[in-house]
Design an enzyme around this catalytic site. Structure first.
Site, PDB file in Angstrom:
ATOM      1  N   TYR A 156       0.838  -1.197  -0.036  1.00 47.49           N
ATOM      2  CA  TYR A 156       0.003   0.062  -0.007  1.00 47.49           C
ATOM      3  C   TYR A 156       0.792   1.271  -0.032  1.00 47.49           C
ATOM      4  CZ  TYR A 156      -3.023   3.520   2.097  1.00 47.49           C
ATOM      5  OH  TYR A 156      -3.824   4.675   2.376  1.00 47.49           O
TER       6      TYR A 156
HETATM    7  N1  NAP Z   1     -10.046   6.474   5.918  1.00 50.34           N
HETATM    8  C1  NAP Z   1      -8.940   7.111   6.350  1.00 50.34           C
HETATM    9  O1  NAP Z   1      -8.862   7.611   7.287  1.00 50.34           O
HETATM   10  C2  NAP Z   1      -7.965   7.406   5.331  1.00 50.34           C
HETATM   11  C3  NAP Z   1      -6.788   7.611   5.758  1.00 50.34           C
HETATM   12  C4  NAP Z   1      -5.448   7.784   4.787  1.00 50.34           C
HETATM   13  C5  NAP Z   1      -5.790   7.551   3.562  1.00 50.34           C
HETATM   14  N2  NAP Z   1      -6.926   7.295   3.174  1.00 50.34           N
HETATM   15  C6  NAP Z   1      -7.319   7.343   1.574  1.00 50.34           C
HETATM   16  O2  NAP Z   1      -8.452   7.955   1.272  1.00 50.34           O
HETATM   17  C7  NAP Z   1      -9.219   7.307   0.217  1.00 50.34           C
HETATM   18  C8  NAP Z   1     -10.619   6.615   1.002  1.00 50.34           C
HETATM   19  O3  NAP Z   1     -10.362   6.045   2.291  1.00 50.34           O
HETATM   20  P1  NAP Z   1     -11.672   4.990   2.662  1.00 50.34           P
HETATM   21  O4  NAP Z   1     -10.873   4.452   3.890  1.00 50.34           O
HETATM   22  O5  NAP Z   1     -12.837   5.763   2.472  1.00 50.34           O
HETATM   23  O6  NAP Z   1     -11.383   3.861   1.750  1.00 50.34           O
HETATM   24  P2  NAP Z   1     -11.761   2.251   1.510  1.00 50.34           P
HETATM   25  O7  NAP Z   1     -13.057   2.300   2.098  1.00 50.34           O
HETATM   26  O8  NAP Z   1     -10.753   1.555   1.877  1.00 50.34           O
HETATM   27  O9  NAP Z   1     -12.023   2.090  -0.022  1.00 50.34           O
HETATM   28  C9  NAP Z   1     -12.874   2.598  -0.992  1.00 50.34           C
HETATM   29  C10 NAP Z   1     -13.462   1.799  -1.855  1.00 50.34           C
HETATM   30  O10 NAP Z   1     -12.609   1.388  -2.802  1.00 50.34           O
HETATM   31  C11 NAP Z   1     -12.885   0.529  -3.651  1.00 50.34           C
HETATM   32  N3  NAP Z   1     -12.193  -0.611  -4.153  1.00 50.34           N
HETATM   33  C12 NAP Z   1     -11.257  -1.660  -3.494  1.00 50.34           C
HETATM   34  N4  NAP Z   1     -10.746  -2.329  -4.222  1.00 50.34           N
HETATM   35  C13 NAP Z   1     -11.295  -1.946  -5.688  1.00 50.34           C
HETATM   36  C14 NAP Z   1     -11.372  -2.507  -6.965  1.00 50.34           C
HETATM   37  N5  NAP Z   1     -10.422  -3.497  -7.106  1.00 50.34           N
HETATM   38  N6  NAP Z   1     -11.673  -2.054  -7.879  1.00 50.34           N
HETATM   39  C15 NAP Z   1     -12.548  -0.795  -7.794  1.00 50.34           C
HETATM   40  N7  NAP Z   1     -12.772  -0.481  -6.485  1.00 50.34           N
HETATM   41  C16 NAP Z   1     -12.102  -0.692  -5.268  1.00 50.34           C
HETATM   42  C17 NAP Z   1     -14.008  -0.320  -2.622  1.00 50.34           C
HETATM   43  O11 NAP Z   1     -15.355  -0.323  -3.199  1.00 50.34           O
HETATM   44  P3  NAP Z   1     -16.602  -1.429  -3.204  1.00 50.34           P
HETATM   45  O12 NAP Z   1     -16.941  -1.274  -1.670  1.00 50.34           O
HETATM   46  O13 NAP Z   1     -17.553  -1.078  -4.037  1.00 50.34           O
HETATM   47  O14 NAP Z   1     -16.067  -2.731  -3.483  1.00 50.34           O
HETATM   48  C18 NAP Z   1     -14.158   0.672  -1.163  1.00 50.34           C
HETATM   49  O15 NAP Z   1     -15.595   0.933  -0.910  1.00 50.34           O
HETATM   50  C19 NAP Z   1      -8.367   6.101  -0.167  1.00 50.34           C
HETATM   51  O16 NAP Z   1      -7.671   6.352  -1.012  1.00 50.34           O
HETATM   52  C20 NAP Z   1      -7.333   5.938   1.088  1.00 50.34           C
HETATM   53  O17 NAP Z   1      -5.966   5.483   0.930  1.00 50.34           O
HETATM   54  C21 NAP Z   1      -7.891   7.252   3.623  1.00 50.34           C
END
Ligand code: NAP
Length: 249
Positions: A156
């Site tokens: 990642y």
């Molecule tokens: N959450 C945080 O606190 C945090 C912290 C640091 C960075 N980030 C970044 O911010 C962004 C959003 O974070 P998040 O936690 O909301 O993300 P997440 O829930 O981990 O992932 C978002 C979505 O990505 C989709 N995904 C995963 N594999 C896939 C694939 N093979 N093809 C198409 N879609 C795919 C999934 O869709 P489906 O559910 O439809 O399968 C999932 O709902 C990410 O880029 C993450 O790295 C988040």
């Protein structure tokens, strides 16, 4: 600041969590949203229903973005579904599996590079190639830990560092028609399998001594997509965490 009303956005991974929050926020500003999802069809339909109940417009688009063919085709499909060119692309879809350096497999590395680097690259190229695009905006979702070393999530981490490099490379190569920026969240939502205590236990590691909310990410994204003179920039939305720690311990 650019008005967002009547623009169209593709948000990848928009069915849940931060993608959902950004899709709803864009729709609130009058943007027609292409809600991309992979496996979360029901949640994606709920996002579409929320947007439409509030008087907005949304269409759904399913794709597995670990598949090169599906990633290459997504912008064309999104434009056909929306019925007009895209103005905004949010590269948000992500995976977050644990794997340390000494156990990193080629499969995990390839999958992470595909979803976090190749897919944003191919979507950005197709986005920029649209005929009627006037002044496009791309936002890449990074992670505030791109500034240090996330030892527990090596595939990642490597792929998000690639996306950080790609943000600046694309900002140069797609200028002047497209601005490319990034948002790097810190502690916002607990990863899958963890509860709220995950955030509470780590909050003290941030200079601002708390964790953030999806609205903090939404505000940074909205600021960037409305800006007219910013490209190649990363906004860390992380309570200052990116200033701490050392790259190699
Ligand atoms: N959450 C945080 O606190 C945090 C912290 C640091 C960075 N980030 C970044 O911010 C962004 C959003 O974070 P998040 O936690 O909301 O993300 P997440 O829930 O981990 O992932 C978002 C979505 O990505 C989709 N995904 C995963 N594999 C896939 C694939 N093979 N093809 C198409 N879609 C795919 C999934 O869709 P489906 O559910 O439809 O399968 C999932 O709902 C990410 O880029 C993450 O790295 C988040």
């Amino acid at each position: 600041m650019t008005q967002l009303n009547h623009k169209t956005a593709l948000v990848t991974g928009a069915a849940k969590r931060l993608g959902r929050a950004m899709a709803l926020a864009l729709a609130e500003q009058g943007v027609q949203v292409v809600v991309h999802y992979h496996t979360s069809e029901q949640e994606a339909r709920a996002v579409q229903a929320d947007i439409e109940q509030a008087g907005g417009h949304a269409v759904l688009c399913q794709a597995d973005l670990s598949d090169t063919g599906q990633a290459d085709a997504l912008v064309g499909r999104a434009v056909a579904l929306a019925g007009r060119p895209l103005d905004i692309l949010i590269n948000n879809a992500s995976i977050f599996d644990e794997q340390v350096l000494l156990e990193t497999t080629s499969e995990a590395l390839a999958l992470n590079m595909q979803v976090h680097a190749y897919t944003p690259l191919t979507l950005s190229r197709a986005f920029a190639a649209q005929d009627r695009l006037v002044c496009g905006q791309i936002i890449n979702m990074l992670d505030s830990r791109v500034q240090d070393y996330d030892k527990l999530h090596v595939p990642y981490h490597l792929s998000k560092r690639s996306l950080m490099a790609l943000t600046r490379m694309l900002a140069m190569d797609l200028a002047p028609r497209v601005a490319v920026n990034a948002v790097a969240p810190g502690l916002i939502l607990a990863p899958a399998g963890h509860g709220q205590e995950y955030l509470e236990n780590l909050a003290h590691t941030n200079p601002l001594n708390r964790y953030g909310a999806p609205q903090d990410i939404v505000e940074a994204m909205l600021f960037l997509v409305q800006s007219e003179f910013i490209t190649g920039q990363v906004i860390y939305v992380d309570g200052g965490r990116h200033m701490k720690g050392h790259m190699y311990g």
